[in-house]
Scaffold this motif. Structure first.
Motif, mmCIF file in Angstrom:
data_model
loop_
_atom_site.group_PDB
_atom_site.id
_atom_site.type_symbol
_atom_site.label_atom_id
_atom_site.label_comp_id
_atom_site.label_asym_id
_atom_site.label_seq_id
_atom_site.Cartn_x
_atom_site.Cartn_y
_atom_site.Cartn_z
ATOM 1 N N UNK A 1 0.858 -1.175 0.000
ATOM 2 C CA UNK A 1 0.000 0.000 0.000
ATOM 3 C C UNK A 1 0.899 1.232 0.000
ATOM 4 N N UNK B 1 -10.447 -4.337 -14.062
ATOM 5 C CA UNK B 1 -10.041 -5.591 -13.457
ATOM 6 C C UNK B 1 -9.404 -6.533 -14.484
ATOM 7 N N UNK C 1 -7.304 -9.021 -3.641
ATOM 8 C CA UNK C 1 -8.631 -9.484 -3.214
ATOM 9 C C UNK C 1 -8.481 -10.765 -2.409
ATOM 10 N N UNK D 1 -12.108 -13.987 1.899
ATOM 11 C CA UNK D 1 -12.589 -13.715 3.245
ATOM 12 C C UNK D 1 -12.895 -12.235 3.449
ATOM 13 N N UNK E 1 -12.115 -6.876 -1.220
ATOM 14 C CA UNK E 1 -11.083 -6.018 -1.802
ATOM 15 C C UNK E 1 -10.267 -5.425 -0.663
ATOM 16 N N UNK E 2 -8.940 -5.624 -0.742
ATOM 17 C CA UNK E 2 -8.078 -5.232 0.373
ATOM 18 C C UNK E 2 -7.644 -3.771 0.237
ATOM 19 N N UNK F 1 -17.837 -3.850 4.904
ATOM 20 C CA UNK F 1 -17.615 -5.300 4.960
ATOM 21 C C UNK F 1 -18.863 -5.996 5.500
ATOM 22 N N UNK G 1 -23.300 -6.627 0.809
ATOM 23 C CA UNK G 1 -22.960 -6.527 -0.605
ATOM 24 C C UNK G 1 -23.211 -5.100 -1.082
ATOM 25 N N UNK G 2 -22.671 -4.787 -2.251
ATOM 26 C CA UNK G 2 -22.848 -3.459 -2.829
ATOM 27 C C UNK G 2 -24.329 -3.119 -2.936
ATOM 28 N N UNK H 1 0.534 -3.728 3.322
ATOM 29 C CA UNK H 1 0.416 -4.384 2.022
ATOM 30 C C UNK H 1 -0.734 -5.393 2.069
ATOM 31 N N UNK H 2 -1.190 -5.868 0.926
ATOM 32 C CA UNK H 2 -2.319 -6.805 0.918
ATOM 33 C C UNK H 2 -2.068 -8.058 1.773
ATOM 34 N N UNK I 1 -3.304 -8.697 5.581
ATOM 35 C CA UNK I 1 -4.611 -9.235 5.953
ATOM 36 C C UNK I 1 -4.495 -10.722 6.297
ATOM 37 N N UNK J 1 -17.029 -9.887 9.460
ATOM 38 C CA UNK J 1 -15.653 -10.057 9.008
ATOM 39 C C UNK J 1 -15.577 -10.935 7.764
ATOM 40 N N UNK J 2 -16.745 -11.205 7.180
ATOM 41 C CA UNK J 2 -16.763 -12.002 5.946
ATOM 42 C C UNK J 2 -17.321 -11.163 4.800
ATOM 43 N N UNK J 3 -16.551 -11.066 3.732
ATOM 44 C CA UNK J 3 -16.988 -10.312 2.561
ATOM 45 C C UNK J 3 -18.126 -11.046 1.849
ATOM 46 N N UNK J 4 -19.179 -10.321 1.479
ATOM 47 C CA UNK J 4 -20.253 -10.970 0.726
ATOM 48 C C UNK J 4 -20.559 -10.259 -0.596
ATOM 49 N N UNK J 5 -19.788 -9.251 -0.918
ATOM 50 C CA UNK J 5 -20.096 -8.475 -2.125
ATOM 51 C C UNK J 5 -19.443 -9.008 -3.377
ATOM 52 N N UNK J 6 -19.152 -8.085 -4.264
ATOM 53 C CA UNK J 6 -18.584 -8.385 -5.570
ATOM 54 C C UNK J 6 -17.290 -9.197 -5.482
ATOM 55 N N UNK J 7 -17.100 -10.047 -6.460
ATOM 56 C CA UNK J 7 -15.889 -10.861 -6.547
ATOM 57 C C UNK J 7 -15.279 -10.645 -7.925
ATOM 58 N N UNK J 8 -13.984 -10.363 -8.021
ATOM 59 C CA UNK J 8 -13.415 -10.179 -9.362
ATOM 60 C C UNK J 8 -13.481 -11.483 -10.152
ATOM 61 N N UNK J 9 -13.746 -11.397 -11.425
ATOM 62 C CA UNK J 9 -13.939 -12.617 -12.211
ATOM 63 C C UNK J 9 -12.685 -13.490 -12.185
ATOM 64 N N UNK J 10 -11.536 -12.866 -11.988
ATOM 65 C CA UNK J 10 -10.280 -13.599 -11.879
ATOM 66 C C UNK J 10 -10.295 -14.600 -10.727
ATOM 67 N N UNK K 1 -16.161 -19.118 -6.662
ATOM 68 C CA UNK K 1 -16.272 -18.154 -5.568
ATOM 69 C C UNK K 1 -17.400 -17.170 -5.842
ATOM 70 N N UNK L 1 -25.421 -14.473 -0.568
ATOM 71 C CA UNK L 1 -26.233 -13.268 -0.704
ATOM 72 C C UNK L 1 -27.725 -13.621 -0.764
#
Lengths: 349, 175
Positions: free
Chosen positions: A38, A146, A153, A156, A159-160, A225, A228-229, B87-88, B91, B109-118, B123, B131
């Motif tokens: 970062x 992206x 990312x 868990x 996006x970090x 966190x 969702x969006x 740095x990333x 985490x 503490x658990x992400x539930x939103x968008x996920x990059x297609x990569x 996932x 969701x």
């Protein structure tokens, strides 16, 4: 950049749903590259490398036909302030140092800050209350980028981000509202408290830690966190019309119970703007705020909402200096500001 | 007259402060006056709030104190004092300390939103199912059974598809 000086961004048009009270809608996403530290921990070299990489990828991605990139290290402090006044960059980005930049399209709907607190801060601003529309645009931009950039990312934590307060969706959805009647009737604190309980926060017009002037407030989500969006947008979307309704109620109450005082207040403000020989930026905003409410209530009919919205931005310090083409002391600015406002509103004869 | 705060610029702002019975005059340049007049300078930023939060709740700090990120070299204690990660990888390195912190901060503490297609289709589907389950809970709560039934079908569809895909994947790998 010159062609920006005399016009304003599309988000100031004064159109869109609820535009009597909602000025604009903004969504931003914080993103970082996986293979770099970062920025607060990166070296000057890495910072340069990140800037170059993102700048090139932004050009490649061709987000909009006319994407324009500005290296902030190469422009003057007045220019940076100018970009901040226009909400194309944040206050931190204007004041920071080192290699950094901003890309934006001609309509100023989309802007991408490079090397702010995070490697990328993507934002979309729309006129009026248009969260869904804004999300659709920014989601697509994010998808396009992206493909070109390897985002940090984790399944868990999402996006970090450099600051854990932004991790997850990295999203801040905010709506700028004009709430003069709630201010006048001293109900604004109640609104803030209620909004806080719903996981939303109220900020000044230039974001975090800035003051609310001209009765303009930004309502945005606090948590990024665990939701969702779409869920975040739903929350903001459900709360904003209620605040707008509350503001309308306060206006109505003022109109029925204190009509003379309200009219007097609105017309005095209008008069002041038309005759004053010196106006500070803050005073201008306060007066414009009253006049704007007067127009909404049908008390004043000879001025368009677009002109009023524009004046909020075009009378700010850096905008005035850019229009004049030179740096000005505060006193000189106040004289020029007053003259400019008189010209735009039609001088008192 | 020079500004009495910075002693550099010309004093253009003249203030009279009254506290109790005492009256005091101040002569400042515009810049210094602005700093004094701006009450928001004192408003805590999220970083301040974060560091105060960090200091309040630190049960794991003893355990985490010696942890340092192998990628960027940031120590857990440095993070706790600055409120910013390096740095990333942090985490992952600080996961044990971060998880309760994020719980306090975001209520999750658990992400539930968008996920990059990569990150892979699996996932993405998993997050979508997560969701939809939440939406299903909400629908049941509101007694909107029609919506609930639709959501249940969609969840079922997604989960089975995902299973099948996984199987195909394994088969291909085996070959």
């Amino acid at each position: 950049m010159r062609e920006l000086y005399s016009k304003t961004g599309e988000w100031l048009k004064g159109t869109g749903p609820e535009s009597d009270i909602v000025i604009s809608t903004r969504i931003r996403l914080a993103r970082n590259l996986a293979n770099f530290p970062f920025l607060n921990r990166g070296s000057e070299e890495q910072r340069k490398e990140i800037e170059k990489l993102i700048r090139e990828k932004l050009k490649e991605a061709a987000l909009t036909k006319d994407l324009h990139y500005i290296k902030l290290s190469e422009v003057s402090p007045v220019d940076r302030l100018f970009l901040m006044e226009r909400r194309l960059i944040s206050r931190e980005h204007a004041g920071g140092d080192g290699e950094r930049g901003v890309a934006f399209g001609r309509s100023e709907t989309v802007s991408v800050m490079v090397n702010e607190e995070d490697h990328l801060r993507i934002q979309v601003i729309r006129s009026g209350f248009e969260l869904r529309e804004a999300w659709k645009i920014i989601d697509e931009i994010d998808n396009t980028l992206e493909e070109k950039l390897y985002y940090a990312f984790s399944p868990r934590f999402g996006y970090l981000t450099a600051c854990p307060t932004n991790v997850g969706t990295g999203m801040r959805a905010s709506v700028m509202m004009h709430l003069p009647a709630l201010g006048l009737t001293h109900h604004i604190e109640k609104v803030f408290n209620a909004v806080g309980k719903l996981g939303l926060v109220v900020r000044g017009i230039y974001g975090e830690g800035t003051q609310a002037i001209g009765d303009l407030y930004q309502i945005s989500n606090q948590f990024t966190l665990g939701k969702s969006e779409t869920e975040i947008i739903e929350i903001v979307e459900s709360v904003v019309p209620r605040i707008a309704g509350y503001e309308r109620m306060a206006r109505k109450a003022l109109m029925t119970e204190n009509r003379e005082q309200l009219e007097d207040r609105v017309w005095r403000s209008y008069g002041m703007l038309k005759v004053a020989r010196m106006l500070s930026s803050e005073e201008t905003m306060q007066l414009l705020s009253q006049v704007r409410m007067g127009v909404n209530l049908g008390l004043i009919n000879d001025i368009s909402m677009e002109t009023l919205n524009e004046l909020f931005i075009l009378t700010l310090p850096a905008h005035l200096q850019k229009q004049e083409g030179k740096e000005l002391e505060a006193n000189e600015r106040n004289v020029i500001r007053a003259a400019y406002v008189r010209k735009r509103l039609g001088e008192f004869q | 007259m020079k500004c009495e705060s910075c002693n550099k610029r010309h004093a253009t702002v003249h203030l009279t402060e009254i506290s109790g019975n005492e009256k005091r005059e101040r002569h400042l340049c515009e810049e210094c006056a602005q700093n004094i007049n701006n009450p928001l300078v004192k408003m805590p930023t999220p970083a301040d709030i974060l560091s105060s939060l960090i200091n309040q709740v630190a049960p794991e700090i003893g355990e985490m104190a010696k942890t340092t990120c192998p990628a960027c070299g940031l120590s857990y204690l440095e993070f706790r004092s600055k409120g910013r990660l390096g740095c990333p990888m942090d985490y992952t390195a600080f996961k044990k300390g971060l998880t309760p912190l994020l719980e306090k901060m975001h209520g999750a503490s658990q992400h539930v939103g968008k996920v990059p297609s990569r990150a892979g289709k699996e996932l993405i589907v998993k997050n979508e199912v997560l969701q939809l389950r939440r939406e299903l809970d909400k629908a049941v709560e509101k007694e909107d059974y029609e919506k609930a039934a639709k959501l249940r079908d969609r969840i079922f569809e997604l989960s089975t598809n995902n299973e099948e895909k996984k199987d195909e994947g394994t088969v291909q790998q085996d070959r």
